[in-house]
Design a protein around this motif. Structure first.
Motif, PDB file in Angstrom:
ATOM      1  N   ARG A 157       0.831  -1.202   0.000  1.00  0.00           N
ATOM      2  CA  ARG A 157       0.000   0.000   0.000  1.00  0.00           C
ATOM      3  C   ARG A 157       0.870   1.260   0.000  1.00  0.00           C
ATOM      4  O   ARG A 157       0.615   2.213  -0.764  1.00  0.00           O
ATOM      5  CB  ARG A 157      -0.912   0.016   1.233  1.00  0.00           C
ATOM      6  N   VAL A 158       1.869   1.269   0.875  1.00  0.00           N
ATOM      7  CA  VAL A 158       2.734   2.452   0.981  1.00  0.00           C
ATOM      8  C   VAL A 158       3.481   2.698  -0.322  1.00  0.00           C
ATOM      9  O   VAL A 158       3.600   3.845  -0.799  1.00  0.00           O
ATOM     10  CB  VAL A 158       3.720   2.279   2.154  1.00  0.00           C
ATOM     11  N   TYR A 202      -5.026   2.704  -6.773  1.00  0.00           N
ATOM     12  CA  TYR A 202      -5.436   1.317  -6.540  1.00  0.00           C
ATOM     13  C   TYR A 202      -6.767   1.336  -5.805  1.00  0.00           C
ATOM     14  O   TYR A 202      -7.108   2.278  -5.093  1.00  0.00           O
ATOM     15  CB  TYR A 202      -4.373   0.552  -5.747  1.00  0.00           C
ATOM     16  N   GLN A 203      -7.534   0.272  -6.022  1.00  0.00           N
ATOM     17  CA  GLN A 203      -8.837   0.156  -5.373  1.00  0.00           C
ATOM     18  C   GLN A 203      -8.733  -0.575  -4.029  1.00  0.00           C
ATOM     19  O   GLN A 203      -9.403  -0.204  -3.068  1.00  0.00           O
ATOM     20  CB  GLN A 203      -9.808  -0.579  -6.300  1.00  0.00           C
ATOM     21  N   SER A 204      -7.899  -1.602  -3.978  1.00  0.00           N
ATOM     22  CA  SER A 204      -7.761  -2.363  -2.737  1.00  0.00           C
ATOM     23  C   SER A 204      -6.470  -3.180  -2.768  1.00  0.00           C
ATOM     24  O   SER A 204      -5.942  -3.486  -3.842  1.00  0.00           O
ATOM     25  CB  SER A 204      -8.956  -3.305  -2.521  1.00  0.00           C
ATOM     26  N   VAL A 205      -5.979  -3.488  -1.579  1.00  0.00           N
ATOM     27  CA  VAL A 205      -4.853  -4.418  -1.411  1.00  0.00           C
ATOM     28  C   VAL A 205      -5.275  -5.401  -0.333  1.00  0.00           C
ATOM     29  O   VAL A 205      -5.463  -5.031   0.827  1.00  0.00           O
ATOM     30  CB  VAL A 205      -3.552  -3.693  -1.003  1.00  0.00           C
ATOM     31  N   GLU A 206      -5.453  -6.657  -0.716  1.00  0.00           N
ATOM     32  CA  GLU A 206      -5.984  -7.655   0.201  1.00  0.00           C
ATOM     33  C   GLU A 206      -5.057  -8.853   0.309  1.00  0.00           C
ATOM     34  O   GLU A 206      -4.299  -9.166  -0.609  1.00  0.00           O
ATOM     35  CB  GLU A 206      -7.373  -8.125  -0.273  1.00  0.00           C
ATOM     36  N   ARG A 207      -5.160  -9.521   1.452  1.00  0.00           N
ATOM     37  CA  ARG A 207      -4.366 -10.730   1.691  1.00  0.00           C
ATOM     38  C   ARG A 207      -5.269 -11.951   1.584  1.00  0.00           C
ATOM     39  O   ARG A 207      -6.380 -11.968   2.116  1.00  0.00           O
ATOM     40  CB  ARG A 207      -3.723 -10.652   3.075  1.00  0.00           C
ATOM     41  N   ARG A 208      -4.791 -12.979   0.895  1.00  0.00           N
ATOM     42  CA  ARG A 208      -5.553 -14.213   0.719  1.00  0.00           C
ATOM     43  C   ARG A 208      -5.015 -15.305   1.648  1.00  0.00           C
ATOM     44  O   ARG A 208      -3.917 -15.205   2.198  1.00  0.00           O
ATOM     45  CB  ARG A 208      -5.454 -14.679  -0.741  1.00  0.00           C
ATOM     46  N   ILE A 259      -0.932 -11.846  -1.980  1.00  0.00           N
ATOM     47  CA  ILE A 259      -1.463 -10.485  -1.820  1.00  0.00           C
ATOM     48  C   ILE A 259      -1.998 -10.038  -3.170  1.00  0.00           C
ATOM     49  O   ILE A 259      -1.282 -10.108  -4.183  1.00  0.00           O
ATOM     50  CB  ILE A 259      -0.367  -9.522  -1.330  1.00  0.00           C
ATOM     51  N   VAL A 260      -3.226  -9.598  -3.180  1.00  0.00           N
ATOM     52  CA  VAL A 260      -3.853  -9.170  -4.428  1.00  0.00           C
ATOM     53  C   VAL A 260      -4.066  -7.663  -4.369  1.00  0.00           C
ATOM     54  O   VAL A 260      -4.800  -7.156  -3.513  1.00  0.00           O
ATOM     55  CB  VAL A 260      -5.200  -9.891  -4.652  1.00  0.00           C
ATOM     56  N   ALA A 261      -3.401  -6.957  -5.287  1.00  0.00           N
ATOM     57  CA  ALA A 261      -3.552  -5.505  -5.407  1.00  0.00           C
ATOM     58  C   ALA A 261      -4.394  -5.209  -6.643  1.00  0.00           C
ATOM     59  O   ALA A 261      -3.975  -5.504  -7.770  1.00  0.00           O
ATOM     60  CB  ALA A 261      -2.184  -4.839  -5.500  1.00  0.00           C
ATOM     61  N   THR A 262      -5.567  -4.650  -6.424  1.00  0.00           N
ATOM     62  CA  THR A 262      -6.453  -4.288  -7.539  1.00  0.00           C
ATOM     63  C   THR A 262      -6.201  -2.827  -7.893  1.00  0.00           C
ATOM     64  O   THR A 262      -6.538  -1.916  -7.129  1.00  0.00           O
ATOM     65  CB  THR A 262      -7.927  -4.492  -7.155  1.00  0.00           C
ATOM     66  N   LEU A 263      -5.563  -2.604  -9.068  1.00  0.00           N
ATOM     67  CA  LEU A 263      -5.206  -1.252  -9.496  1.00  0.00           C
ATOM     68  C   LEU A 263      -6.420  -0.562 -10.118  1.00  0.00           C
ATOM     69  O   LEU A 263      -7.346  -1.210 -10.621  1.00  0.00           O
ATOM     70  CB  LEU A 263      -4.061  -1.312 -10.501  1.00  0.00           C
TER      71      LEU A 263
END
Length: 617
Positions: free
Chosen positions: A154-155, A164-170, A175-179
């Motif tokens: 994120r940083v 980006y829309q979100s940064v999530e952990r699976r 880690i999925v970063a949705t740009l």
């Protein structure tokens, strides 16, 4: 011909006096006792002392004394059975406001204590102590590291202005970063390059505007192993803060750590210090009404709800942590300008820069200090123990930033005992993962007493046999040798006590061996004198020749023993070190007593006899 410098006599007398002084505390046996320490808000005063004395008297437990000593209430008992009974009574009467633990109270007089004279430190096998087996919560370490990866992603994107829309952990450790859809191919390529530089160990997969970063298995294994190694290092630092001599801290299997603390009977304090995972987090305060946000469920996306310790009121704090306890390199319990307890904190360069950057743009804005504690829990599921960890987070302080600061500042809002303990924890480092006590054994002082008695008996019999043999076989020189051996034993005990070296059961073996080497040195000297007499050398000249010619041989023989002892100490652990320490100290003392002290005594006895025709040897 038979002369000895006077300054050496003075030196021997000084060493004898100092050795006797620092060996003297070993005569004073410790009292079995019960130590009472106060938890937050409880008082240690005369009222409590009277209450404790009355409760014990009512239960028929006789005490030697009840007094405030060093910030705790110490109840001294006559024997171990009374100690156990008193602890059971007080735990039931005092409740959760006080911690009741077994201890051994010193009986050394104050005048000796003021001179720094203390009894010899005994190992776990002699005076008892505690044996812990802790299990490291490796999944928690992985969770903590994955959260750090997510924050770093994120940083990186935010600082480089990549939408980006979100940064999530699976759950599969990815880690999925949705740009943002507005990013073109060049921006996406830039994002991938930046993340590769920031996280070179993670593999990347791109699907449209969704960038997946996978943590490889080798990295996961390294995180788990590193968590145990960091915990062991932190445990060693914390044990040093407890002041325990010769502790044993070692890894057992894949996820366990064994801790042995000789002489520690206050298991409550030891467990608090060893297993504590408390730390601090500094976060920015988010504007808005936390109560309304909870009621409506409309919590800002960048915020998280916390609760104040003093009032229990909710407060909104930023999810992004400014600095944490991991970035603290120094901490000291102190008082603030208002005389309230505080912890003076020093950050590392990275943390100091982040705090400086934050305070530079946040003057006159509030910042919160969050006290985070990981509490182990044990639940029974299907008849089996399941260990888990509960995170307790409290806001202990919210204050406006009055000026720009970086590496050094103070944290307030803690009680004095809590500030002291937190300062020790922060100074020794934080645990990479919570640990659970899965085994706890107390090595009772009764077992230690039996071991001490057997060790002392073995050394005593060896010593008495040696003295009798020398006196019968070498007559007057046997008496002189026996006096030198007694001096040797006194020096060893004094040195071990003065430098707080730990005496273990193998240490008794090293002590017996050093006495044997001292005997060997004196045998070489006496036999050399007898050889000179058989060769027709006058008695006084035979004494001089015996000491001078045997000195080189004694030096060579003892030097090899010292080298062996140093090797054992350098490469050995636990019992081997105890053996090596007593061996080295004993050999050095035996060289001094055999070559210098016994010669001084021989000169003192025979130098004034002008018509000396024979020696009692």
């Amino acid at each position: 011909m038979l002369e000895f410098p006077r300054w050496k006599y003075f030196l021997i007398l000084i060493i004898l006096a100092v050795s006797a002084l620092y060996a003297l505390p070993n005569v004073y046996q410790k009292d079995p006792s019960v130590q009472i320490t106060a938890n937050r808000g409880a008082a240690l005063d005369d009222a409590l002392r009277s209450r404790v004395a009355a409760d014990l008297a009512q239960q028929g437990v006789q005490v030697k004394g009840v007094a405030l000593e060093g910030g705790s209430l110490m109840v001294r008992l006559h024997d171990l059975d009374a100690q156990t009974r008193a602890a059971d009574v007080l735990r039931g009467d005092l409740g959760e406001n006080y911690t009741v633990a077994l201890n051994l109270a010193s009986t050394v007089p104050d005048w000796l204590d003021n001179l720094g004279a203390q009894p010899m430190v005994l190992g776990l096998d002699l005076q008892g102590g505690v044996h812990f087996v802790l299990q490291v919560d490796q999944p928690a370490a992985l969770e903590k590291r994955m959260d750090a990866y997510v924050e770093e992603v994120r940083v990186t994107l935010r600082d480089n202005r990549i939408g980006y829309q979100s940064v999530e952990r699976r759950r599969d450790h990815s880690i999925v970063a949705t740009l943002s859809p507005s990013n073109d191919a060049e921006a996406i390529a830039k994002a991938r390059k930046l993340l590769t530089t920031a996280q070179p160990t993670l593999t990347q997969t791109l699907s449209g505007h969704q960038l997946t970063l996978q943590v490889p298995e080798s990295e996961l294994a390294q995180i788990a192993t590193g968590a145990i190694e960091q915990n062991i290092t932190t445990l060693r630092n914390r044990v040093n803060e407890l002041g325990v001599s010769e502790p044993i801290i070692q890894r057992q299997g894949n996820d366990r750590v064994v801790v042995q603390l000789p002489g520690v009977q206050d298991t409550a304090a030891a467990k608090r210090m060893i297993g504590a995972t408390a730390t601090l987090e500094y976060r920015a305060v988010v504007e808005g009404n936390a109560a309304d946000a909870l009621a409506t469920g409309r919590i800002p996306p960048e915020a998280k709800v916390y609760y104040r310790r003093d009032s229990g009121e909710p407060i909104l704090l930023n999810k992004r942590v400014i600095v944490t306890g991991d970035q603290m390199v120094g901490a000291q319990s102190t008082m603030d300008q208002n005389g309230q307890p505080a912890v003076s904190v020093t950050l590392n360069s990275v943390g100091g820069q982040r705090m400086f950057d934050f305070t530079s743009v946040s003057v006159n804005k509030p910042m919160a200090v969050v006290y985070v504690e990981y509490l182990p829990e044990v639940k029974i599921v299907d008849g089996k123990e399941v260990h888990s960890t509960r995170v307790k987070e409290e806001v202990i302080s919210v204050a406006n930033i009055n000026g720009v600061f970086g590496k050094q500042f103070q944290t307030t809002g803690l009680a004095k005992p809590e500030a002291d303990e937190l300062a020790r924890q922060l100074k020794s480092g934080s645990l990479a993962a919570p640990m659970t006590f899965i085994e706890e054994r107390i090595v009772g002082p009764s077992l230690g007493k039996e071991n001490v008695e057997r060790g002392v008996t073995a050394v005593l019999y060896a010593f008495l046999f040696t003295l009798i043999f020398f006196t019968v076989y070498y007559r007057m020189f046997g008496v002189l040798t026996s006096m030198a051996l007694l001096f040797n034993l006194l020096i060893v005990v004094a040195v071990m006590s003065l430098f707080e070296a730990t005496m273990t059961l193998p240490g008794f073996a090293g002590l017996a061996l050093s006495i044997g080497l001292s005997v060997d040195a004196n045998v070489l000297i006496n036999e050399r004198i007898r050889e000179e007499l058989r060769a027709g050398v006058p008695p006084k000249a035979a004494i001089v020749a015996g000491y001078e010619k045997a000195g080189g041989t004694i030096l060579d023989a003892n030097l090899t023993a010292i080298i062996a002892g140093v090797a054992l100490y350098a490469f050995g652990t636990g019992p081997l070190k105890g053996f090596a320490v007593t061996l080295i100290v004993g050999v050095l003392a035996s060289m001094f007593t055999a070559i210098t002290v016994s010669r001084a005594l021989a000169v003192l006895v025979y130098s004034r006899r002008k018509k000396l025709k024979s020696l009692a040897i």
